[in-house]
Scaffold this motif. Sequence first.
Motif, PDB file in Angstrom:
ATOM      1  N   VAL A   1     112.303 -38.852   7.283  1.00 26.38           N
ATOM      2  CA  VAL A   1     112.535 -39.829   8.351  1.00 26.38           C
ATOM      3  C   VAL A   1     111.756 -39.391   9.588  1.00 26.38           C
ATOM      4  O   VAL A   1     111.769 -38.212   9.945  1.00 26.38           O
ATOM      5  CB  VAL A   1     114.047 -39.916   8.687  1.00 26.38           C
ATOM      6  CG1 VAL A   1     114.289 -40.837   9.869  1.00 26.38           C
ATOM      7  CG2 VAL A   1     114.828 -40.376   7.463  1.00 26.38           C
ATOM      8  N   LEU A   2     111.094 -40.343  10.242  1.00 28.10           N
ATOM      9  CA  LEU A   2     110.360 -40.067  11.470  1.00 28.10           C
ATOM     10  C   LEU A   2     111.258 -40.328  12.674  1.00 28.10           C
ATOM     11  O   LEU A   2     111.885 -41.383  12.770  1.00 28.10           O
ATOM     12  CB  LEU A   2     109.132 -40.973  11.576  1.00 28.10           C
ATOM     13  CG  LEU A   2     108.394 -40.871  12.911  1.00 28.10           C
ATOM     14  CD1 LEU A   2     107.462 -39.680  12.907  1.00 28.10           C
ATOM     15  CD2 LEU A   2     107.654 -42.135  13.221  1.00 28.10           C
ATOM     16  N   LEU A   3     111.319 -39.377  13.591  1.00 28.35           N
ATOM     17  CA  LEU A   3     112.088 -39.496  14.830  1.00 28.35           C
ATOM     18  C   LEU A   3     111.119 -39.429  16.004  1.00 28.35           C
ATOM     19  O   LEU A   3     110.286 -38.527  16.063  1.00 28.35           O
ATOM     20  CB  LEU A   3     113.099 -38.351  14.934  1.00 28.35           C
ATOM     21  CG  LEU A   3     113.832 -38.195  16.267  1.00 28.35           C
ATOM     22  CD1 LEU A   3     114.799 -39.353  16.484  1.00 28.35           C
ATOM     23  CD2 LEU A   3     114.565 -36.871  16.307  1.00 28.35           C
ATOM     24  N   ASN A   4     111.218 -40.405  16.918  1.00 25.57           N
ATOM     25  CA  ASN A   4     110.403 -40.340  18.129  1.00 25.57           C
ATOM     26  C   ASN A   4     111.049 -41.134  19.257  1.00 25.57           C
ATOM     27  O   ASN A   4     112.197 -41.542  19.143  1.00 25.57           O
ATOM     28  CB  ASN A   4     108.948 -40.768  17.862  1.00 25.57           C
ATOM     29  CG  ASN A   4     108.776 -42.242  17.609  1.00 25.57           C
ATOM     30  OD1 ASN A   4     109.638 -43.055  17.916  1.00 25.57           O
ATOM     31  ND2 ASN A   4     107.652 -42.601  17.042  1.00 25.57           N
ATOM     32  N   GLY A   5     110.298 -41.334  20.323  1.00 25.50           N
ATOM     33  CA  GLY A   5     110.817 -42.012  21.508  1.00 25.50           C
ATOM     34  C   GLY A   5     110.996 -43.503  21.378  1.00 25.50           C
ATOM     35  O   GLY A   5     111.587 -44.128  22.243  1.00 25.50           O
ATOM     36  N   GLY A   6     110.483 -44.103  20.321  1.00 31.20           N
ATOM     37  CA  GLY A   6     110.766 -45.494  20.022  1.00 31.20           C
ATOM     38  C   GLY A   6     110.057 -46.547  20.854  1.00 31.20           C
ATOM     39  O   GLY A   6     110.369 -47.725  20.740  1.00 31.20           O
ATOM     40  N   LEU A   7     109.117 -46.151  21.685  1.00 25.79           N
ATOM     41  CA  LEU A   7     108.422 -47.151  22.501  1.00 25.79           C
ATOM     42  C   LEU A   7     107.124 -47.581  21.814  1.00 25.79           C
ATOM     43  O   LEU A   7     106.510 -46.803  21.099  1.00 25.79           O
ATOM     44  CB  LEU A   7     108.121 -46.595  23.898  1.00 25.79           C
ATOM     45  CG  LEU A   7     109.358 -46.231  24.721  1.00 25.79           C
ATOM     46  CD1 LEU A   7     108.937 -45.680  26.079  1.00 25.79           C
ATOM     47  CD2 LEU A   7     110.269 -47.426  24.897  1.00 25.79           C
ATOM     48  N   PRO A   8     106.704 -48.818  22.046  1.00 26.15           N
ATOM     49  CA  PRO A   8     105.518 -49.339  21.353  1.00 26.15           C
ATOM     50  C   PRO A   8     104.219 -48.973  22.058  1.00 26.15           C
ATOM     51  O   PRO A   8     103.420 -49.857  22.419  1.00 26.15           O
ATOM     52  CB  PRO A   8     105.768 -50.839  21.349  1.00 26.15           C
ATOM     53  CG  PRO A   8     106.511 -51.080  22.619  1.00 26.15           C
ATOM     54  CD  PRO A   8     107.414 -49.868  22.769  1.00 26.15           C
TER      55      PRO A   8
ATOM     56  N   PRO B   1     114.678 -44.319  22.683  1.00 20.82           N
ATOM     57  CA  PRO B   1     113.974 -44.460  23.956  1.00 20.82           C
ATOM     58  C   PRO B   1     114.758 -43.824  25.099  1.00 20.82           C
ATOM     59  O   PRO B   1     115.980 -43.823  25.104  1.00 20.82           O
ATOM     60  CB  PRO B   1     113.839 -45.968  24.136  1.00 20.82           C
ATOM     61  CG  PRO B   1     114.847 -46.576  23.236  1.00 20.82           C
ATOM     62  CD  PRO B   1     115.172 -45.573  22.169  1.00 20.82           C
ATOM     63  N   ALA B   2     114.031 -43.278  26.045  1.00 18.16           N
ATOM     64  CA  ALA B   2     114.641 -42.671  27.220  1.00 18.16           C
ATOM     65  C   ALA B   2     114.489 -43.591  28.425  1.00 18.16           C
ATOM     66  O   ALA B   2     113.681 -44.506  28.414  1.00 18.16           O
ATOM     67  CB  ALA B   2     113.969 -41.331  27.516  1.00 18.16           C
TER      68      ALA B   2
ATOM     69  N   GLY C   1     121.746 -46.351  24.571  1.00 22.20           N
ATOM     70  CA  GLY C   1     121.966 -46.379  23.133  1.00 22.20           C
ATOM     71  C   GLY C   1     120.828 -45.772  22.361  1.00 22.20           C
ATOM     72  O   GLY C   1     119.957 -45.121  22.906  1.00 22.20           O
ATOM     73  N   PHE C   2     120.855 -45.976  21.054  1.00 19.16           N
ATOM     74  CA  PHE C   2     119.757 -45.552  20.220  1.00 19.16           C
ATOM     75  C   PHE C   2     119.535 -46.603  19.161  1.00 19.16           C
ATOM     76  O   PHE C   2     120.378 -47.459  18.934  1.00 19.16           O
ATOM     77  CB  PHE C   2     120.015 -44.177  19.605  1.00 19.16           C
ATOM     78  CG  PHE C   2     121.162 -44.129  18.650  1.00 19.16           C
ATOM     79  CD1 PHE C   2     120.942 -44.316  17.302  1.00 19.16           C
ATOM     80  CD2 PHE C   2     122.450 -43.890  19.094  1.00 19.16           C
ATOM     81  CE1 PHE C   2     122.001 -44.274  16.406  1.00 19.16           C
ATOM     82  CE2 PHE C   2     123.512 -43.841  18.207  1.00 19.16           C
ATOM     83  CZ  PHE C   2     123.283 -44.037  16.866  1.00 19.16           C
TER      84      PHE C   2
END
Length: 88
Positions: free
Chosen positions: A35-42, A64-65, A72-73
Amino acid sequence: MMRVIGVMGGGERSTPEVCRLAYRTGYLIAREGWVLLNGGLPVGVMEAAARGAKEGGGLTVGIPAGKESRGGFQVHRHSHSHRDGRCS
């Protein structure tokens, strides 16, 4: 046991070479079944790695921060589209 691999890096200032490496890293993570985990922004490394993971058939988790997160996440199959072509 599920392995979660974090990929962190720059956003808007990421170079095309760094984005290519992030994409490839995300793709390889997915192909291993991780599974890839990151900051979630495009944008930047986050977008490129998540796009690579998606195209490798993997699962991404974006956290995202700041004001984008609203406390949330997100857990999702990657669906970001790259807007400015910087990481193409």
